[in-house]
Design a protein around this motif. Structure first.
Motif, mmCIF file in Angstrom:
data_model
loop_
_atom_site.group_PDB
_atom_site.id
_atom_site.type_symbol
_atom_site.label_atom_id
_atom_site.label_comp_id
_atom_site.label_asym_id
_atom_site.label_seq_id
_atom_site.Cartn_x
_atom_site.Cartn_y
_atom_site.Cartn_z
ATOM 1 N N ARG A 159 -24.760 -39.155 33.766
ATOM 2 C CA ARG A 159 -24.002 -39.284 31.932
ATOM 3 C C ARG A 159 -24.775 -40.416 31.706
ATOM 4 O O ARG A 159 -24.977 -41.165 32.562
ATOM 5 C CB ARG A 159 -22.646 -39.295 31.148
ATOM 6 C CG ARG A 159 -22.195 -37.560 32.003
ATOM 7 C CD ARG A 159 -20.263 -36.839 31.436
ATOM 8 N NE ARG A 159 -20.732 -37.314 30.138
ATOM 9 C CZ ARG A 159 -19.623 -37.357 29.645
ATOM 10 N NH1 ARG A 159 -18.562 -37.466 30.579
ATOM 11 N NH2 ARG A 159 -19.417 -37.157 28.520
ATOM 12 N N PHE A 208 -24.346 -36.260 27.466
ATOM 13 C CA PHE A 208 -23.158 -35.043 27.823
ATOM 14 C C PHE A 208 -21.420 -35.586 27.401
ATOM 15 O O PHE A 208 -20.334 -35.009 27.684
ATOM 16 C CB PHE A 208 -23.466 -34.562 28.918
ATOM 17 C CG PHE A 208 -24.199 -34.592 29.627
ATOM 18 C CD1 PHE A 208 -24.324 -32.674 29.455
ATOM 19 C CD2 PHE A 208 -25.158 -35.117 30.149
ATOM 20 C CE1 PHE A 208 -26.335 -31.789 29.840
ATOM 21 C CE2 PHE A 208 -25.996 -35.093 30.357
ATOM 22 C CZ PHE A 208 -27.098 -33.081 30.710
ATOM 23 N N SER A 209 -21.529 -36.359 26.375
ATOM 24 C CA SER A 209 -20.251 -36.196 25.512
ATOM 25 C C SER A 209 -20.296 -35.205 24.230
ATOM 26 O O SER A 209 -20.887 -35.313 23.153
ATOM 27 C CB SER A 209 -20.454 -37.590 24.733
ATOM 28 O OG SER A 209 -18.878 -37.403 23.568
ATOM 29 N N ARG A 210 -18.927 -34.557 24.090
ATOM 30 C CA ARG A 210 -19.236 -33.329 23.207
ATOM 31 C C ARG A 210 -18.398 -33.712 22.332
ATOM 32 O O ARG A 210 -19.068 -33.712 20.940
ATOM 33 C CB ARG A 210 -17.859 -32.020 23.897
ATOM 34 C CG ARG A 210 -18.859 -31.244 25.184
ATOM 35 C CD ARG A 210 -17.501 -30.773 25.596
ATOM 36 N NE ARG A 210 -16.548 -31.231 25.287
ATOM 37 C CZ ARG A 210 -15.526 -30.938 26.363
ATOM 38 N NH1 ARG A 210 -15.750 -29.378 26.510
ATOM 39 N NH2 ARG A 210 -14.890 -31.364 27.061
ATOM 40 N N TYR A 213 -21.233 -35.095 20.053
ATOM 41 C CA TYR A 213 -22.193 -33.973 19.241
ATOM 42 C C TYR A 213 -22.519 -33.463 17.657
ATOM 43 O O TYR A 213 -22.883 -33.173 17.048
ATOM 44 C CB TYR A 213 -22.486 -32.659 20.139
ATOM 45 C CG TYR A 213 -23.177 -32.900 22.035
ATOM 46 C CD1 TYR A 213 -23.897 -33.858 21.862
ATOM 47 C CD2 TYR A 213 -22.944 -31.667 22.912
ATOM 48 C CE1 TYR A 213 -24.964 -34.496 23.524
ATOM 49 C CE2 TYR A 213 -24.082 -31.984 23.739
ATOM 50 C CZ TYR A 213 -24.659 -33.258 23.888
ATOM 51 O OH TYR A 213 -25.160 -33.576 25.480
ATOM 52 N N ILE A 244 -29.439 -29.379 24.160
ATOM 53 C CA ILE A 244 -28.667 -29.388 24.292
ATOM 54 C C ILE A 244 -28.016 -28.252 25.801
ATOM 55 O O ILE A 244 -28.602 -28.365 27.416
ATOM 56 C CB ILE A 244 -27.263 -29.141 23.213
ATOM 57 C CG1 ILE A 244 -28.248 -30.427 22.697
ATOM 58 C CG2 ILE A 244 -26.221 -29.229 24.547
ATOM 59 C CD1 ILE A 244 -26.471 -30.318 21.616
ATOM 60 N N SER A 248 -28.247 -28.769 29.751
ATOM 61 C CA SER A 248 -27.029 -28.722 30.666
ATOM 62 C C SER A 248 -27.119 -27.638 31.774
ATOM 63 O O SER A 248 -26.822 -27.402 32.624
ATOM 64 C CB SER A 248 -26.176 -27.491 29.180
ATOM 65 O OG SER A 248 -26.013 -29.030 28.457
ATOM 66 N N LYS A 253 -25.880 -31.461 37.646
ATOM 67 C CA LYS A 253 -24.226 -31.007 38.035
ATOM 68 C C LYS A 253 -23.208 -31.559 38.358
ATOM 69 O O LYS A 253 -23.088 -32.321 39.251
ATOM 70 C CB LYS A 253 -24.253 -29.184 38.572
ATOM 71 C CG LYS A 253 -25.255 -28.362 37.848
ATOM 72 C CD LYS A 253 -25.695 -28.081 36.621
ATOM 73 C CE LYS A 253 -25.953 -27.055 36.528
ATOM 74 N NZ LYS A 253 -26.586 -26.645 34.986
ATOM 75 N N THR A 257 -21.271 -33.057 33.420
ATOM 76 C CA THR A 257 -22.018 -32.290 32.172
ATOM 77 C C THR A 257 -21.599 -31.363 31.919
ATOM 78 O O THR A 257 -22.920 -30.571 31.839
ATOM 79 C CB THR A 257 -23.900 -32.306 32.958
ATOM 80 O OG1 THR A 257 -22.942 -31.830 34.493
ATOM 81 C CG2 THR A 257 -23.844 -33.554 34.522
ATOM 82 N N ASN A 258 -20.603 -30.501 32.563
ATOM 83 C CA ASN A 258 -20.410 -29.327 32.352
ATOM 84 C C ASN A 258 -19.755 -28.672 30.665
ATOM 85 O O ASN A 258 -18.414 -29.407 30.246
ATOM 86 C CB ASN A 258 -19.340 -28.852 33.159
ATOM 87 C CG ASN A 258 -18.663 -27.427 32.502
ATOM 88 O OD1 ASN A 258 -19.353 -26.588 31.995
ATOM 89 N ND2 ASN A 258 -17.679 -26.744 33.394
ATOM 90 N N LEU A 259 -20.261 -29.056 29.728
ATOM 91 C CA LEU A 259 -19.941 -29.048 28.574
ATOM 92 C C LEU A 259 -18.567 -27.763 27.972
ATOM 93 O O LEU A 259 -17.871 -28.075 27.368
ATOM 94 C CB LEU A 259 -20.904 -28.508 27.571
ATOM 95 C CG LEU A 259 -22.448 -28.720 27.120
ATOM 96 C CD1 LEU A 259 -23.187 -29.132 26.557
ATOM 97 C CD2 LEU A 259 -21.945 -30.258 27.048
#
Length: 391
Positions: A159, A208-210, A213, A244, A248, A253, A257-259
């Motif tokens: 990330r 990869f920060s929700r 986003y 995105i 992803s 992986k 990085t797993n949303l």
């Protein structure tokens, strides 16, 4: 006059250079005390400037709400003095002094000469560009933060976290930077700004920060509505969402990085409950700003730590943090401050009005998941923008 302007300019440049170093330039003295180079730079920026400007300070638009919240912070700490050991009171007092000093940057920038103010936007672009560039270098050459776990940093892998050493805070900063540069692009149509804004959007994806986003979508939606550019918003969403999904699916992986990860989300629920429980026991003035960690220990909510943990001093939700540390009175004062910021921005009706409002709305949303409203770098960024915005 010329010597004063030169000194202010050099102090500002030193401040912004230090800002770009992020959390890398940080000394951790104990579990409860850490000093960033930025803390020192802000102090050195504010104090000499107060001396230089003392004879020509004008009352700024946010003077009263800042003074009110600062007073409530101080009262909350004094009221809780009997519950704190001497060292705990000192640590909490240092956090209070830091908040007041960072807010002081707003007054300094607001009182700058017009000529110096005109140089600040491009200085901010250059500073953010440096953080952005270092972020991409970090992503390519140092994508694994697990070896710094013993120093209190989370185990982020694959990330982008740049010099902030945390993808969530990096993502929050890049959203604010993106909105600012987008505003410059919309005003000038300069393609360089367009390129930088696009690069910042890519960096946000790679965090990869929700929460980042969500901040981006809410902030951009607000910005485009204020600018009446709904078609541009649709175009951005049409490009951003597939990017995105693709990254992803085909990128490296890891849990981060797993949303669809639920570990971090689930951890926030008990933290919120603890903050509400602490508030319930101290509803008027809270446990003192910022004595949250010590209250958590008293009430049995503190974590068992093998290593230093940077997250123990607060809770992820900024508003619950205010509620727990300064009580209902403090939360009302803090919301009053932000209402004045929004009201002030709305009265100007220009492109930077849209930048301030959209940045604020984005921060409100992001701060529900990450304590970004009290993150030093984001606080300073917003105070500088607000000072720059004032005549």
């Amino acid at each position: 006059m010329a010597k004063r302007l030169d000194l202010q300019k050099y102090l500002l440049i030193i401040l912004l250079l230090t800002f770009s170093l992020g959390e890398v330039a940080r000394i951790q003295f104990s579990d409860t005390i850490a000093i960033k180079a930025l803390d020192v730079a802000v102090f050195l920026f504010v104090i000499p400037s107060v001396v230089l400007l003392r004879s020509r300070f004008k009352k700024s638009k946010l003077t009263n709400p800042i003074l009110i919240f600062s007073s409530i912070e101080s009262i909350s700490l004094l009221v809780n003095m009997p519950n704190l050991k001497a060292n705990e009171f000192l640590v909490s007092l240092l956090y209070l002094v830091r908040w007041v000093t960072y807010a002081g940057a707003y007054f300094i920038v607001a009182n700058f000469e017009t000529g110096l103010k005109k140089k600040i936007p491009n200085l901010l672009v250059a500073m953010g560009g440096a953080i952005l560039s270092l972020g991409f270098v970090q992503y390519l050459l140092y994508p694994d933060l697990r070896n710094l776990y013993y120093l209190g940093w989370d185990e982020h892998l694959y990330r982008l976290f740049s010099t902030f050493l945390d993808p969530n805070f990096a993502g929050a900063f890049f959203v604010l930077y993106f909105l600012f540069v987008l505003g410059l692009f919309m005003k000038s149509k300069n393609l360089v700004y367009g390129f930088i804004a696009t690069t910042a959007a890519v960096a946000i994806i790679l965090t990869f920060s929700r929460s980042a986003y969500l901040m981006l979508f809410v902030g951009l939606f607000t910005f485009m509505i204020l600018q009446r550019k709904k078609k541009l918003l649709l175009i951005f969403v049409a490009l951003f969402v597939p990017a995105i999904v693709i990254l992803s699916a085909v990128g490296f992986k890891s849990e981060g990085t797993n949303l669809l990860r639920i570990t971090s989300s689930g951890a926030r629920i008990p933290e919120a409950r603890n903050a509400l429980a602490i508030f319930g026991k101290n509803p008027i003035f809270g446990v003192g700003f910022n004595a949250y960690q010590f209250a958590s220990e008293r009430y049995g909510f503190s974590k068992t730590k093998k290593y230093i943990d940077h997250s123990v001093a607060g809770t992820d939700n900024s508003f619950l943090f205010v509620l727990a540390t300064t009580g209902a009175v403090g939360l009302i004062a803090y919301l009053y401050l932000w209402s004045k910021i929004i009201s002030f921005a709305k009265s100007r009706r220009n492109i930077f009005s849209a930048v301030i409002i959209s940045s604020s709305v984005a921060l409100f949303v992001g701060s529900l998941f990450v304590n970004s409203l009290f993150y030093a770098f984001i606080m300073l960024w917003m105070w500088i923008l607000l000072g720059l915005f004032e005549d």
